[in-house]
Design a protein around this motif. Structure first.
Motif, short mmCIF file in Angstrom:
data_model
loop_
_atom_site.label_atom_id
_atom_site.label_comp_id
_atom_site.label_asym_id
_atom_site.label_seq_id
_atom_site.Cartn_x
_atom_site.Cartn_y
_atom_site.Cartn_z
N LEU A 48 0.84 -1.20 0.00
CA LEU A 48 0.00 0.00 0.00
C LEU A 48 0.87 1.26 0.00
O LEU A 48 0.58 2.23 -0.73
CB LEU A 48 -0.92 -0.01 1.22
N LEU A 49 1.93 1.24 0.79
CA LEU A 49 2.88 2.36 0.81
C LEU A 49 3.45 2.60 -0.57
O LEU A 49 3.57 3.75 -1.02
CB LEU A 49 4.00 2.05 1.82
N CYS A 50 3.79 1.53 -1.26
CA CYS A 50 4.33 1.63 -2.62
C CYS A 50 3.31 2.28 -3.57
O CYS A 50 3.65 3.15 -4.37
CB CYS A 50 4.72 0.24 -3.11
N SER A 55 1.69 6.93 -6.79
CA SER A 55 0.60 7.85 -7.18
C SER A 55 0.73 9.22 -6.54
O SER A 55 -0.20 10.03 -6.62
CB SER A 55 -0.75 7.23 -6.80
N ASN A 56 1.89 9.47 -5.91
CA ASN A 56 2.16 10.77 -5.27
C ASN A 56 1.11 11.13 -4.22
O ASN A 56 0.69 12.27 -4.08
CB ASN A 56 2.24 11.88 -6.33
N ASP A 57 0.69 10.13 -3.46
CA ASP A 57 -0.31 10.28 -2.41
C ASP A 57 0.39 10.69 -1.11
O ASP A 57 1.36 10.05 -0.69
CB ASP A 57 -1.06 8.96 -2.22
N SER A 58 -0.10 11.72 -0.47
CA SER A 58 0.52 12.25 0.75
C SER A 58 0.46 11.29 1.93
O SER A 58 1.12 11.50 2.95
CB SER A 58 -0.15 13.57 1.14
N ARG A 59 -0.32 10.22 1.79
CA ARG A 59 -0.43 9.26 2.89
C ARG A 59 0.78 8.34 2.99
O ARG A 59 0.89 7.55 3.94
CB ARG A 59 -1.70 8.42 2.71
N ALA A 60 1.70 8.41 2.04
CA ALA A 60 2.86 7.52 2.04
C ALA A 60 3.72 7.69 3.28
O ALA A 60 4.05 6.71 3.97
CB ALA A 60 3.70 7.73 0.77
N THR A 61 4.10 8.92 3.60
CA THR A 61 4.99 9.16 4.75
C THR A 61 4.34 8.78 6.08
O THR A 61 4.98 8.11 6.90
CB THR A 61 5.46 10.62 4.76
N TRP A 99 14.65 7.51 1.97
CA TRP A 99 15.38 8.16 0.87
C TRP A 99 14.55 8.15 -0.41
O TRP A 99 14.51 9.13 -1.15
CB TRP A 99 16.71 7.46 0.64
N LEU A 100 13.88 7.02 -0.66
CA LEU A 100 13.04 6.93 -1.86
C LEU A 100 11.91 7.95 -1.82
O LEU A 100 11.62 8.62 -2.82
CB LEU A 100 12.45 5.53 -1.98
N LEU A 101 11.27 8.07 -0.67
CA LEU A 101 10.11 8.96 -0.56
C LEU A 101 10.48 10.42 -0.75
O LEU A 101 9.61 11.24 -1.06
CB LEU A 101 9.41 8.77 0.79
N GLU A 102 11.74 10.74 -0.56
CA GLU A 102 12.19 12.13 -0.74
C GLU A 102 12.32 12.48 -2.22
O GLU A 102 12.42 13.65 -2.58
CB GLU A 102 13.54 12.34 -0.04
N GLU A 103 12.33 11.47 -3.08
CA GLU A 103 12.48 11.69 -4.52
C GLU A 103 11.16 11.46 -5.23
O GLU A 103 10.26 10.79 -4.72
CB GLU A 103 13.55 10.75 -5.09
N GLU A 104 11.06 12.00 -6.43
CA GLU A 104 9.87 11.77 -7.25
C GLU A 104 9.90 10.34 -7.77
O GLU A 104 10.95 9.83 -8.17
CB GLU A 104 9.84 12.76 -8.41
N ALA A 105 8.74 9.67 -7.75
CA ALA A 105 8.67 8.27 -8.18
C ALA A 105 9.07 8.15 -9.65
O ALA A 105 8.67 8.96 -10.49
CB ALA A 105 7.28 7.72 -7.97
N SER A 106 9.87 7.14 -9.96
CA SER A 106 10.26 6.89 -11.34
C SER A 106 9.12 6.19 -12.08
O SER A 106 8.08 5.88 -11.50
CB SER A 106 11.52 6.01 -11.37
N ASP A 107 9.35 5.93 -13.36
CA ASP A 107 8.33 5.24 -14.17
C ASP A 107 8.59 3.75 -14.21
O ASP A 107 8.27 3.07 -15.20
CB ASP A 107 8.28 5.82 -15.58
N LEU A 112 10.42 -0.24 -8.15
CA LEU A 112 10.15 0.44 -6.88
C LEU A 112 9.48 -0.50 -5.89
O LEU A 112 9.79 -0.47 -4.69
CB LEU A 112 9.26 1.67 -7.12
N TYR A 113 8.57 -1.32 -6.38
CA TYR A 113 7.91 -2.30 -5.52
C TYR A 113 8.95 -3.17 -4.81
O TYR A 113 8.89 -3.34 -3.58
CB TYR A 113 6.99 -3.18 -6.37
N ASP A 114 9.90 -3.69 -5.54
CA ASP A 114 10.88 -4.60 -4.94
C ASP A 114 11.77 -3.89 -3.93
O ASP A 114 12.13 -4.47 -2.90
CB ASP A 114 11.74 -5.24 -6.04
N GLN A 115 12.13 -2.63 -4.21
CA GLN A 115 13.00 -1.91 -3.27
C GLN A 115 12.27 -1.59 -1.98
O GLN A 115 12.87 -1.60 -0.89
CB GLN A 115 13.52 -0.61 -3.91
N ILE A 116 10.96 -1.37 -2.05
CA ILE A 116 10.19 -0.99 -0.86
C ILE A 116 9.70 -2.22 -0.10
O ILE A 116 9.92 -2.35 1.11
CB ILE A 116 8.99 -0.09 -1.27
#
Length: 423
Positions: A48-50, A55-61, A99-107, A112-116
């Protein structure tokens, strides 16, 4: 050497970790590798965090903080010292996600799923190792990504068996000769040192990979059930334990969706003729189920239920036959959208399949299929697979159900149906 695998239910809280540690202390022989999944429901939370992050949702952090605090609370329950070094260890594990969340999500969402999501296994094994050390176990933590080498197919990484076996033989065996070793399920590493995952619920597969490369005496998967049952207790009030299974029947049951064993688990064990035990961590004295090469028919019919199924029916637009050329194109679209087929039926003018309901993937698949074919679909269905069926077992599961698709082979029957009691 032996390999133990523990799932999320066996390490879901401090008490469960204590029980697991006692089991290892009481039953473990020397030269033991312990493979552990993420704690409880953490994999779902990280998924869910991923989604939030992509989707640039503010609920991630806030969700990440919630996940971290969940782990910190377990540390607090296990250790009285408020300054125990494990707090910093767990915090450092989650720094990678921060560190990932501080950057814009890649395409590259699969990457990204695997790293998170892989962080769940790293955190759980840090917790378990620290507790085992605190009760006097001679134990070491090690990173599975150093041993299980894969390609770059993120979320469904393919194992490089030659490299994997070489690393395990070179690095892991000397460590196992000194102590019990704790490592992660589900994850691997590429030649560029990127993290990969082996498919959802892939920790069983990890344990089988380690077992095969170690030429282990046995693999034991510790579950919250007394072994392999002939049906899921949430669907049947009365179930029976199957004391012995052949590799063949175990593969069939896993392929059709039995949740006790991951579908990829059996093959590496069969290659080396390694027995697989499925036992209960709630009652370690019970023998559970043993899976070997010995061909023995199942003593009772086995039932496997899959809910939230979608029936997709594909028709040619010009009344031409569905032939091999069509099927090749159809299967390539399923592969493109990573939609797995649970059952299928081919007729002269149609091709019908049942798949898990994943709204985004399925709708994208149907859109692509509709460019070439006429497509109809039904949602909210149930798929039941009966291994060693008879008419009585079929009647038992089809009460008040409308059958939309039925397939029978010598030993297996699959029925896709709709509950007529639901409007």
């Amino acid at each position: 050497m032996e390999v133990y695998k523990f799932g999320g239910a066996s390490v879901c809280d401090a008490k469960s970790i204590q029980n697991m540690a006692a089991l290892i202390n009481n039953t473990a022989s020397e030269n033991l590798l312990v493979v552990i999944s993420a704690i409880g429901n953490i994999t779902n939370q990280l998924e869910l965090l991923c989604q939030y992050y992509i989707s640039n949702d503010s609920r991630a952090t806030p969700l990440l903080e919630e996940i971290k605090n969940f782990h910190f609370n377990i540390v607090k329950d296990l250790f009285q010292d408020p300054h125990h070094p494990l707090y910093d260890e767990i915090a450092n594990v989650f720094v990678e996600i921060e560190w990932l969340l501080e950057e814009e999500a890649s395409d590259a969402p699969d990457y990204l799923y695997d790293q998170i999501v892989s962080i769940g296994e790293v955190a759980s094994t840090k917790l378990v190792t620290a507790y085992l050390k605190s009760i006097g176990c001679n134990v070491a933590w090690t990173d599975a990504r150093n041993y299980i080498k894969t390609d770059n197919t993120y979320q469904e990484a393919k194992v490089d068996w030659l490299k994997t076996e070489a690393e395990i033989q070179k690095q892991l065996i000397p460590l196992l000769q000194k102590c019990i070793v704790v490592t992660q399920g589900f994850i691997g590493g590429t030649s560029e040192n990127f993290t990969t995952t082996l498919g959802r619920d892939g920790s069983d597969y990890s344990a089988a990979i380690f077992s095969a490369c170690l030429n282990a005496k046995a693999l034991t998967i510790w579950k919250d059930v007394p072994g392999v049952l002939n049906a899921d207790p949430k669907w049947f009030e009365e179930t029976e334990r199957i004391p012995q299974l052949s590799y063949h029947d175990a593969i069939e049951l896993a392929y059709y969706g039995a949740t006790v064993i991951h579908p990829k688990t059996i093959k590496p064990l069969q290659n080396k003729n390694i027995p697989l035990y499925v036992r209960s961590f709630k009652d370690p004295t019970h023998l559970g189920t043993i899976i070997t090469a010995l061909e023995t028919p199942l003593p009772v019919p086995s039932f496997i239920f899959k809910v939230n199924q979608v029936l997709i029916s594909i028709f040619p637009k010009d009344y031409s036959f569905i032939i091999e050329e069509n099927l090749s194109g159809i299967f390539s679209l399923f592969h493109k959208h990573k939609v797995k087929i649970n059952t299928m039926l081919n007729a002269a003018l149609s091709f019908s399949v049942s798949v898990d309901q994943h709204e985004v993937k399925v709708q994208a698949l149907i859109k692509d299929l509709s460019f070439f074919y006429k497509v109809k679909y039904n949602i909210g269905l149930e798929l039941v697979t009966i291994r060693y069926y008879n008419q009585q077992t079929i009647d038992r599961v089809t009460i008040k159900k409308q059958i939309l698709l039925e397939l029978k082979s010598r030993h297996t029957c699959q029925i896709l149906m709709k509950d007529t009691t639901i409007e």
